[in-house]
Motif scaffolding. Structure first.
Motif, PDB file in Angstrom:
ATOM      1  N   LEU A 159       0.973  -1.154   0.100  1.00  0.00           N
ATOM      2  CA  LEU A 159       0.018  -0.045   0.041  1.00  0.00           C
ATOM      3  C   LEU A 159       0.932   1.310   0.122  1.00  0.00           C
ATOM      4  O   LEU A 159       0.523   2.227  -0.761  1.00  0.00           O
ATOM      5  N   LEU A 160       1.877   1.348   0.928  1.00  0.00           N
ATOM      6  CA  LEU A 160       2.604   2.639   0.872  1.00  0.00           C
ATOM      7  C   LEU A 160       3.398   2.579  -0.559  1.00  0.00           C
ATOM      8  O   LEU A 160       3.853   3.795  -0.824  1.00  0.00           O
ATOM      9  N   ARG A 161       3.958   1.475  -1.090  1.00  0.00           N
ATOM     10  CA  ARG A 161       4.494   1.533  -2.142  1.00  0.00           C
ATOM     11  C   ARG A 161       3.570   2.243  -3.293  1.00  0.00           C
ATOM     12  O   ARG A 161       4.388   3.175  -4.127  1.00  0.00           O
ATOM     13  N   GLU A 162       2.725   1.850  -3.448  1.00  0.00           N
ATOM     14  CA  GLU A 162       1.653   2.419  -4.314  1.00  0.00           C
ATOM     15  C   GLU A 162       1.371   3.988  -4.222  1.00  0.00           C
ATOM     16  O   GLU A 162       1.258   4.706  -5.010  1.00  0.00           O
ATOM     17  N   LEU A 163       1.346   4.147  -2.993  1.00  0.00           N
ATOM     18  CA  LEU A 163       0.864   5.652  -2.586  1.00  0.00           C
ATOM     19  C   LEU A 163       2.255   6.602  -2.965  1.00  0.00           C
ATOM     20  O   LEU A 163       1.967   7.575  -3.697  1.00  0.00           O
ATOM     21  N   ILE A 164       3.567   5.862  -2.790  1.00  0.00           N
ATOM     22  CA  ILE A 164       4.668   6.665  -3.154  1.00  0.00           C
ATOM     23  C   ILE A 164       4.976   6.771  -4.574  1.00  0.00           C
ATOM     24  O   ILE A 164       5.402   7.911  -5.159  1.00  0.00           O
ATOM     25  N   GLU A 165       4.475   5.665  -5.216  1.00  0.00           N
ATOM     26  CA  GLU A 165       4.632   5.688  -6.801  1.00  0.00           C
ATOM     27  C   GLU A 165       3.501   6.763  -7.274  1.00  0.00           C
ATOM     28  O   GLU A 165       3.865   7.437  -8.323  1.00  0.00           O
ATOM     29  N   LYS A 166       2.446   6.806  -6.662  1.00  0.00           N
ATOM     30  CA  LYS A 166       1.351   7.911  -7.130  1.00  0.00           C
ATOM     31  C   LYS A 166       1.763   9.232  -6.790  1.00  0.00           C
ATOM     32  O   LYS A 166       1.410  10.092  -7.664  1.00  0.00           O
ATOM     33  N   PRO A 168       5.005  10.870  -6.097  1.00  0.00           N
ATOM     34  CA  PRO A 168       6.426  10.601  -5.936  1.00  0.00           C
ATOM     35  C   PRO A 168       7.293  11.848  -4.987  1.00  0.00           C
ATOM     36  O   PRO A 168       8.457  11.547  -4.689  1.00  0.00           O
ATOM     37  N   ASP A 169       6.545  13.037  -5.060  1.00  0.00           N
ATOM     38  CA  ASP A 169       7.385  13.997  -4.414  1.00  0.00           C
ATOM     39  C   ASP A 169       6.785  14.464  -2.955  1.00  0.00           C
ATOM     40  O   ASP A 169       7.296  14.930  -2.273  1.00  0.00           O
ATOM     41  N   TYR A 170       5.866  13.340  -2.674  1.00  0.00           N
ATOM     42  CA  TYR A 170       5.631  13.266  -1.276  1.00  0.00           C
ATOM     43  C   TYR A 170       6.397  12.654  -0.389  1.00  0.00           C
ATOM     44  O   TYR A 170       7.347  11.820  -0.585  1.00  0.00           O
ATOM     45  N   THR A 171       6.630  13.164   0.949  1.00  0.00           N
ATOM     46  CA  THR A 171       7.494  12.565   1.808  1.00  0.00           C
ATOM     47  C   THR A 171       6.528  11.303   2.874  1.00  0.00           C
ATOM     48  O   THR A 171       5.345  11.305   2.681  1.00  0.00           O
ATOM     49  N   LEU A 172       7.159  10.402   3.192  1.00  0.00           N
ATOM     50  CA  LEU A 172       6.885   9.429   4.149  1.00  0.00           C
ATOM     51  C   LEU A 172       7.302   9.586   5.389  1.00  0.00           C
ATOM     52  O   LEU A 172       8.149   9.604   5.802  1.00  0.00           O
ATOM     53  N   THR A 173       6.168   9.648   6.378  1.00  0.00           N
ATOM     54  CA  THR A 173       6.272  10.001   7.672  1.00  0.00           C
ATOM     55  C   THR A 173       5.682   8.794   8.555  1.00  0.00           C
ATOM     56  O   THR A 173       4.496   8.500   8.262  1.00  0.00           O
ATOM     57  N   PHE A 174       6.479   8.205   9.559  1.00  0.00           N
ATOM     58  CA  PHE A 174       6.021   7.243  10.599  1.00  0.00           C
ATOM     59  C   PHE A 174       5.859   7.941  11.965  1.00  0.00           C
ATOM     60  O   PHE A 174       6.762   8.739  12.361  1.00  0.00           O
ATOM     61  N   ALA A 175       4.880   7.908  12.604  1.00  0.00           N
ATOM     62  CA  ALA A 175       4.614   8.851  13.867  1.00  0.00           C
ATOM     63  C   ALA A 175       3.879   7.905  14.907  1.00  0.00           C
ATOM     64  O   ALA A 175       2.969   6.824  14.492  1.00  0.00           O
ATOM     65  N   GLY A 176       4.062   7.838  16.324  1.00  0.00           N
ATOM     66  CA  GLY A 176       3.430   7.103  17.108  1.00  0.00           C
ATOM     67  C   GLY A 176       3.849   7.888  18.434  1.00  0.00           C
ATOM     68  O   GLY A 176       4.842   8.820  18.876  1.00  0.00           O
ATOM     69  N   HIS A 177       2.704   7.484  19.406  1.00  0.00           N
ATOM     70  CA  HIS A 177       3.088   8.117  20.874  1.00  0.00           C
ATOM     71  C   HIS A 177       2.928   6.861  21.719  1.00  0.00           C
ATOM     72  O   HIS A 177       2.588   5.810  21.600  1.00  0.00           O
ATOM     73  N   SER A 178       4.086   7.085  22.681  1.00  0.00           N
ATOM     74  CA  SER A 178       4.284   6.142  23.927  1.00  0.00           C
ATOM     75  C   SER A 178       4.469   4.661  23.209  1.00  0.00           C
ATOM     76  O   SER A 178       5.541   4.476  22.653  1.00  0.00           O
ATOM     77  N   LEU A 179       3.831   3.580  23.338  1.00  0.00           N
ATOM     78  CA  LEU A 179       4.079   2.405  22.690  1.00  0.00           C
ATOM     79  C   LEU A 179       4.244   2.300  21.234  1.00  0.00           C
ATOM     80  O   LEU A 179       5.092   1.865  20.470  1.00  0.00           O
TER      81      LEU A 179
END
Length: 444
Positions: A159-166, A168-179
């Protein structure tokens, strides 16, 4: 001797030492942890309040009809919510999360919620660790959080790969709180280590934000990945300061004396000790012997020694861990930064130049932190090559005590081996049942 003199000298010295220790601990405030750090700018801190709101949205059952929205709402377009995974979807392997397409900021966001104290599966992920149990990329990581990160990337990689290919200029961010911050941290590292899984996206476009971060990586990894991972700590938050292993969280809240008495040098030389990851942003809003909250100031650095090592004896140690308070104070701090910029009336061109200067300063600070880690003989700490990459470290070439017998480059050259592929990593950690679902292997 003390009996002959009629005075309990040894006992007095011991009591004075304990009194001095207790006095220093009571006077130690969160402000001391970052007093020598620089001040963050609005440009670099801008994503933090926004990502906090995205993390809060994971708690909602229906984003179109929110029940717990912060003042001003989440600032999200419900039509851009790509997917939402609940506990039923994650099958107890990871906390719930969302994938959101942020067109306004050109960002693909995967955000995790924090620890659910009513869910046994969250505790299972958190407690699945022993010191030195899991090695990764020349260092040590939290085993349960690492397996959760691998599971999520295997499930959402296509899914992430499809979004990145669609986009290509966007950044990819992973975020989370605590655990979730621990899973987001390890997910960022695993993704950067396996960029081919995401269509060979540029490393510079991958970012990780750990809000109220769990101590999930060894010191060499915490410094090495500071160019892509950012941790945000509100004042006295206990979790980034809790001694490893993370199974001792609740013990450490009440028994902080033992860890305080360990020398800084011994902590730095322990290759298995886990730390808060990446570049640190510390929101400071209270001062010693002062009542109430002050206008928040955000300090930032890539420290090596003195990296949130001691729990602060404060009645706010647990409340400062709440994502609601972090979002509120981060938003307030950002508004103050932007007001200062507006008063100075900085032209757009100068702002762009300042962003370029900030990127160079961060790069230089990152290199300086790597150099200091090597200077302090932090186990497995290495400097990047002239091409800006790191040499692979073979787990089998590491000494059992975690120490080096030669220079970092010599040690890494002794044990270089072929990098483990993504399919090999997944096969080593998981099996598949009849329906194709991943099942953790015992003892992995």
């Amino acid at each position: 001797m003390s009996i002959l003199c009629g005075l309990p000298l040894i006992e007095c010295v011991y009591c004075l030492g304990c009194a001095r220790w207790a006095w220093k601990r009571c006077l130690h405030t969160a402000g001391h942890d970052s007093e020598d750090w620089g001040i963050a700018t609005a440009e670099e801190f801008e994503p933090v309040p926004r990502l906090c709101r995205y993390i809060l949205s994971v708690y909602e059952d229906d984003l179109r009809n929110p029940l717990f929205a912060p003042p001003g709402g989440y600032g999200m377009d419900s039509d851009c919510l790509v997917t939402k995974r609940t506990y039923k979807d994650t099958q107890k392997h990871a906390p719930p999360y969302i994938v959101y397409l942020d067109h306004d900021h050109g960002d693909i966001v995967l955000a995790f919620r924090g620890l659910n104290m009513a869910k046994e599966s969250d505790y299972k992920v958190l407690l699945d660790n022993k010191l030195g149990k899991k090695k990764f990329d020349g260092g040590y990581v939290h085993n349960g959080l690492f397996r959760a990160a691998v599971w999520v990337l295997e499930k959402e990689g296509d899914l992430l790969r499809e979004l990145i290919e669609k986009h290509p200029d966007y950044t990819l961010t992973f975020a989370g709180h605590s655990l979730g911050s621990g899973v987001a941290t390890l997910l960022t590292m695993v993704a950067v280590h396996n960029l081919e899984k995401l269509g060979n996206i540029d490393r510079k476009k991958v970012r990780g934000y750990a809000i109220a971060p769990a101590r999930s990586v060894s010191l060499n990894l915490a410094v090495r990945y500071a160019d892509v991972i950012n941790s945000v700590v509100l004042q006295d938050d206990f979790l980034p300061r809790t001694a490893t292993p993370l199974e001792d969280i609740f013990k450490s809240l009440f028994w902080c004396m033992r860890d305080t008495c360990i020398s800084e040098e011994k902590k730095l030389r322990d290759p298995r000790r886990l730390y808060a990851p990446g570049r640190l942003y510390h929101i400071v809003e209270r001062k010693l012997f002062r009542c109430g909250r002050f206008p928040p100031v955000v300090r930032t650095a890539v420290p090596v020694d003195g990296r949130f090592e001691h729990i602060v004896l404060s009645c706010n140690a647990t409340s400062d861990h709440a994502i609601i308070w972090i979002e509120r104070e981060a938003k307030r701090a950002l508004e103050l930064m932007q007001e200062k910029d507006d008063v100075m009336e900085i032209p757009v061109k100068q702002k762009m130049e300042r962003q370029e200067t900030l990127a160079r300063e961060h790069s230089q600070e990152h290199k300086a932190a790597l150099q200091r880690a090597v200077t302090l003989s932090v186990p497995h700490a290495i400097l990047p090559s002239q091409y800006g990459t790191f040499e692979d470290l073979d787990d089998e070439s590491e000494h059992s005590d975690g120490s080096f017998q030669g220079t970092p480059s010599e040690e890494s050259s002794k044990g270089s081996k072929k990098k483990e592929s993504w399919d090999e990593l997944v096969a080593r950690l998981f099996d598949k049942d009849e329906t194709g679902h991943l099942i953790p292997k015992k003892g992995s």
